[in-house]
Design a protein around this motif. Structure first.
Motif, PDB file in Angstrom:
ATOM      1  N   UNK A   1      40.759  44.127  44.653  1.00  0.00           N
ATOM      2  CA  UNK A   1      41.364  43.243  45.655  1.00  0.00           C
ATOM      3  C   UNK A   1      40.303  42.679  46.612  1.00  0.00           C
ATOM      4  N   UNK A   2      39.440  43.554  47.098  1.00  0.00           N
ATOM      5  CA  UNK A   2      38.402  43.099  48.017  1.00  0.00           C
ATOM      6  C   UNK A   2      37.432  42.148  47.323  1.00  0.00           C
TER       7      UNK A   2
ATOM      8  N   UNK B   1      38.139  40.263  44.808  1.00  0.00           N
ATOM      9  CA  UNK B   1      38.867  38.995  44.573  1.00  0.00           C
ATOM     10  C   UNK B   1      38.884  38.128  45.832  1.00  0.00           C
ATOM     11  N   UNK B   2      39.131  38.766  46.977  1.00  0.00           N
ATOM     12  CA  UNK B   2      39.153  38.013  48.230  1.00  0.00           C
ATOM     13  C   UNK B   2      37.795  37.372  48.493  1.00  0.00           C
ATOM     14  N   UNK B   3      36.751  38.172  48.320  1.00  0.00           N
ATOM     15  CA  UNK B   3      35.387  37.647  48.529  1.00  0.00           C
ATOM     16  C   UNK B   3      35.091  36.527  47.518  1.00  0.00           C
ATOM     17  N   UNK B   4      35.510  36.751  46.252  1.00  0.00           N
ATOM     18  CA  UNK B   4      35.217  35.769  45.197  1.00  0.00           C
ATOM     19  C   UNK B   4      35.979  34.461  45.436  1.00  0.00           C
ATOM     20  N   UNK B   5      37.256  34.575  45.825  1.00  0.00           N
ATOM     21  CA  UNK B   5      38.047  33.359  46.090  1.00  0.00           C
ATOM     22  C   UNK B   5      37.437  32.565  47.242  1.00  0.00           C
ATOM     23  N   UNK B   6      37.035  33.283  48.274  1.00  0.00           N
ATOM     24  CA  UNK B   6      36.398  32.615  49.411  1.00  0.00           C
ATOM     25  C   UNK B   6      35.111  31.922  48.978  1.00  0.00           C
ATOM     26  N   UNK B   7      34.309  32.615  48.170  1.00  0.00           N
ATOM     27  CA  UNK B   7      33.029  32.045  47.723  1.00  0.00           C
ATOM     28  C   UNK B   7      33.245  30.834  46.819  1.00  0.00           C
ATOM     29  N   UNK B   8      34.215  30.956  45.903  1.00  0.00           N
ATOM     30  CA  UNK B   8      34.489  29.841  44.980  1.00  0.00           C
ATOM     31  C   UNK B   8      35.030  28.634  45.741  1.00  0.00           C
ATOM     32  N   UNK B   9      35.936  28.888  46.705  1.00  0.00           N
ATOM     33  CA  UNK B   9      36.485  27.788  47.503  1.00  0.00           C
ATOM     34  C   UNK B   9      35.390  27.093  48.297  1.00  0.00           C
TER      35      UNK B   9
ATOM     36  N   UNK C   1      35.721  38.256  33.784  1.00  0.00           N
ATOM     37  CA  UNK C   1      35.601  39.497  32.966  1.00  0.00           C
ATOM     38  C   UNK C   1      34.950  40.654  33.721  1.00  0.00           C
ATOM     39  N   UNK C   2      34.018  40.358  34.626  1.00  0.00           N
ATOM     40  CA  UNK C   2      33.393  41.426  35.423  1.00  0.00           C
ATOM     41  C   UNK C   2      34.346  41.949  36.492  1.00  0.00           C
ATOM     42  N   UNK C   3      35.096  41.036  37.116  1.00  0.00           N
ATOM     43  CA  UNK C   3      36.000  41.445  38.203  1.00  0.00           C
ATOM     44  C   UNK C   3      37.138  42.316  37.698  1.00  0.00           C
ATOM     45  N   UNK C   4      37.674  41.988  36.518  1.00  0.00           N
ATOM     46  CA  UNK C   4      38.853  42.688  36.018  1.00  0.00           C
ATOM     47  C   UNK C   4      38.534  43.476  34.740  1.00  0.00           C
ATOM     48  N   UNK C   5      37.366  44.071  34.740  1.00  0.00           N
ATOM     49  CA  UNK C   5      36.949  44.844  33.570  1.00  0.00           C
ATOM     50  C   UNK C   5      37.880  46.028  33.322  1.00  0.00           C
ATOM     51  N   UNK C   6      38.423  46.625  34.398  1.00  0.00           N
ATOM     52  CA  UNK C   6      39.320  47.770  34.268  1.00  0.00           C
ATOM     53  C   UNK C   6      40.776  47.354  34.064  1.00  0.00           C
ATOM     54  N   UNK C   7      41.073  46.034  34.113  1.00  0.00           N
ATOM     55  CA  UNK C   7      42.445  45.544  33.964  1.00  0.00           C
ATOM     56  C   UNK C   7      42.463  44.426  32.906  1.00  0.00           C
TER      57      UNK C   7
END
Length: 424
Positions: free
Chosen positions: A33-34, A36-44, A96-102
């Motif tokens: 979750x953390x 994803x939040x950082x990644x969404x902010x960076x991508x935006x 794929x790196x962010x959701x490797x466990x899911x």
């Protein structure tokens, strides 16, 4: 980019939570979750920066370029769409790196990214096609071509291919099977029947040069009478002379009959074809006194004198008894009037003498004898044409009485009242 380093960074929060005694599963969820939040902010943020950089750079380039094509690219949002590829590519790489466990979430998000990539590609293609159309609209060689129809056809193909790709992404559906293709084709034909008809009609209209943008057409079936302003894949838009708009299915231009006035507009004149109805009992032979009086009309004096000599010569040869006008050859007031109308048209500078010109009698009717004027005016503008036509018939209607002829007019109620009052 080093994959080991990326994995280490992504696992930072998970390891941090586990080192503080948190359950492994919960640590993984919170870590994702953390991240994803950082990644969404960076991508935006990256999307905003990239978009501004590419759009502004493109504007600067188009302002310096002498070619106007790139100006239309900017107006159609082409740079903005291109800018979205950078964060999209980054998302496709990092998911794929962010959701490797899911793995289920990873698979779903990758499908969303792939679908967005397909849609974005279609938008880029649409932007290029619109730019090309707007650019060619300014070219006189393409001003009367149905470019909008071609644009719509190409977009249908683009969206059709995109739908197949999206279906393949979502379900693994493959269009390689002939059976599948046949079923898909049947569905497409059913859904896009009017579109396909319009597409075929657009090709026929263009190849056969049936209608161009700017043509004046009359299509009674649809109540259209005006200039073609737009030719689309499905419809043709006509602006009528009362400034209303009529929409006609494109395929009707090849399936039904209509009138295109382009031939008249491109010719050397516009036809005038109208009749004056002469009362039959006003037609008579001309006496010598009538002939002498009509010689005062300058336009037909040479004709009357020449005709008088021919008639007199013939009557002498056949020894006609001229105690009655009916014997031998004679001139009639209707015949002389017809010749006067013909001479008047030949003297009129608004009439094109190089095109067909004739004044003739038509078969008598219950409304009198039609004397038809058939000629062509130089000026083809509707307003000027009507003025020329009105001037001709104003003059001829006023001239009828000089030949002792009468215009036929259906009796009105007032005429019957006057007749009854005279009897009383």
């Amino acid at each position: 980019m080093n994959e080991k380093l990326i994995t280490t960074v992504i696992e930072f929060f998970k390891e941090l939570f586990i080192s503080n005694g948190m359950n492994n599963n919960l640590a993984s969820i919170l870590g994702v979750l953390l991240n994803c939040i950082i990644f969404i902010f960076a991508v935006t943020l990256l999307d905003i920066i990239t978009r501004k950089f590419i759009v502004q750079g493109f504007k600067v380039f188009s302002n310096r370029s002498k070619n106007t094509y790139d100006d239309y690219l900017v107006k159609s949002n082409f740079p903005r769409y291109i800018a979205h590829y950078v964060p999209l590519t980054l998302s496709w790489y990092f998911i794929p790196f962010l959701f490797e466990d899911f793995p289920l979430i990873e698979s779903a998000l990758l499908k969303v990214v792939d679908i967005y990539l397909v849609v974005l590609s279609v938008l880029v293609i649409r932007s290029i096609l619109r730019t090309t159309k707007n650019y060619l609209d300014k070219d006189q060689d393409y001003a009367d071509k149905p470019l909008q129809s071609y644009l719509q056809v190409l977009m249908i193909f683009a969206w059709g291919i995109a739908i197949f790709f999206i279906a393949n992404i979502l379900t693994g559906f493959s269009a390689k099977s002939l059976t599948t293709l046949g079923a898909a084709s049947a569905i497409i034909l059913l859904i896009f029947k009017d579109t396909i008809l319009g597409f075929v009609a657009s090709i026929q209209v263009t190849v056969n040069d049936i209608v161009r943008i700017g043509d004046w057409i009359t299509f009674s079936k649809y109540g259209a009478d005006g200039h073609v302003t737009e030719i689309n894949l499905a419809t043709v838009r006509v602006q009528n002379f009362d400034n209303t708009f009529t929409t006609i299915p494109t395929y009707s231009l090849t399936a039904d009959s209509f009138q295109n006035w382009r031939g008249m507009q491109e010719s050397k004149g516009r036809r005038i074809k109208r009749s004056i109805y002469i009362k039959q009992n006003s037609v008579r032979f001309l006496s010598s006194e009538d002939i002498e009086r009509l010689k005062n009309i300058q336009l037909i004096k040479p004709y009357i004198e020449h005709r008088e000599k021919d008639v007199a010569k013939y009557n002498r040869q056949v020894e006609a008894d001229k105690s009655l006008l009916i014997n031998g050859k004679n001139q009639t007031n209707l015949g002389v009037f017809r010749k006067y109308a013909d001479a008047f048209l030949h003297e009129n500078p608004a009439i094109n003498k190089d095109l067909f010109l004739m004044v003739r009698h038509l078969a008598p009717t219950d409304k009198g004898i039609p004397v038809e004027v058939f000629c062509f005016s130089y000026d083809k503008n509707w307003e000027n044409y009507e003025h020329i036509q009105a001037d001709i018939f104003d003059h001829l209607l006023a001239a009828v009485s000089y030949f002792d002829l009468e215009i036929f007019e259906t009796p009105s109620g007032k005429d019957f009242k006057e007749l009854v009052s005279l009897k009383d």
